[in-house]
Design an enzyme around this catalytic site. Structure first.
Site, short mmCIF file in Angstrom:
data_model
loop_
_atom_site.label_atom_id
_atom_site.label_comp_id
_atom_site.label_asym_id
_atom_site.label_seq_id
_atom_site.Cartn_x
_atom_site.Cartn_y
_atom_site.Cartn_z
N ASP A 137 88.88 -54.51 37.19
CA ASP A 137 90.26 -54.29 37.66
C ASP A 137 90.90 -53.19 36.83
O ASP A 137 90.63 -53.07 35.62
CB ASP A 137 91.08 -55.58 37.53
CG ASP A 137 90.68 -56.62 38.56
OD1 ASP A 137 90.08 -56.24 39.58
OD2 ASP A 137 90.97 -57.81 38.35
N ASP A 152 90.57 -55.33 46.17
CA ASP A 152 91.69 -56.25 46.40
C ASP A 152 92.72 -55.61 47.34
O ASP A 152 93.28 -56.29 48.21
CB ASP A 152 92.36 -56.60 45.06
CG ASP A 152 91.41 -57.30 44.10
OD1 ASP A 152 90.52 -58.02 44.58
OD2 ASP A 152 91.58 -57.12 42.89
#
Length: 236
Positions: A137, A152
């Site tokens: 991330d 995402d």
């Protein structure tokens, strides 16, 4: 009523959307790779001041780091991926006759799911179990609950587009159903009104005929009365 979308031939349809899926996966994986290198060299990167920055973290949980402490999370993520991919694939095929919004939505969902699944499969820590790899991330938005990645983003965008398709753009969506229902009520009301007019119009000639018969009877009565009166006068 909205018409069904004229569908592409199956071969063309799958070629187009497999390319869309591939592009989303490539964007996800390349962005993770290059941001990792950039952050390693320059540290945290400000994109829009402190509101939007690029950072770097390995996430053992789901989006935003949720479920990180579940001991069986790797099994859960594997099952979710195993179920999600064929379901999204079926929904993509189902949307073939509905709207391009739904098609793009489910292609995004498939690409996002594959992008994070790649991380979970190949970024397993030493001694880690299958599908227990950490997801990379790097996007951080101020006051947002967690850090996320492009996979995402594609998943969230897919959900939003799918909702728009189901509610607004599909020929059998919610808005189309409401419009069709109102149209049916209007047609029914007009049909009832038309039927009533036909009934009234059918009764009019009959009423006129009865009126004519009544007038004729009245004239006959008058003639009969006049004839009787004249006969009485002659007898007198």
């Amino acid at each position: 009523m909205k018409k069904k979308l004229n569908p592409l031939k199956p071969l063309i349809f799958w070629t187009v959307y497999l390319c869309v899926i591939a592009v989303t996966v490539v964007i996800d994986q390349l962005s993770k790779h290059f941001v990792e290198i950039a952050v390693a060299e320059h540290g945290r990167i400000r994109v829009i001041g402190d509101w939007l920055t690029l950072t770097w973290t390995l996430n053992d949980g789901a989006t935003g780091g949720i479920m990180q402490n579940l001991p069986w999370r790797n099994v859960l993520f594997f099952v979710m991926t195993l179920i999600g991919l064929p379901v999204f694939g079926y929904m993509l095929w189902r949307s073939r006759t509905r709207s391009a919004w739904g098609q793009v939505a489910f292609a995004f969902m498939i690409g996002g799911t594959i992008g994070n699944a790649i991380d979970r499969m190949f970024l397993v820590k030493e001694g880690g179990k299958f599908f227990s790899g950490a997801v990379r991330d790097f996007v951080q938005v101020q006051n947002f609950f967690g850090i996320f990645n492009m996979a995402d983003s594609f998943l969230v965008a897919g959900v939003i587009l799918a909702l728009l398709a189901v509610v607004v753009f599909d020929y059998d969506g919610l808005v189309a159903a409401i419009i069709d229902e109102r149209g049916s009520k209007t047609v029914s009301a007009e049909k009832i009104k038309s039927d009533n007019n036909l009934i009234v119009n059918a009764d009019v000639p009959k009423t006129d005929s009865n009126a004519k018969e009544s007038v004729a009877e009245d004239k006959a009565t008058v003639r009969h009365t006049s004839g009787s009166a004249e006969k009485t006068d002659e007898d007198s």
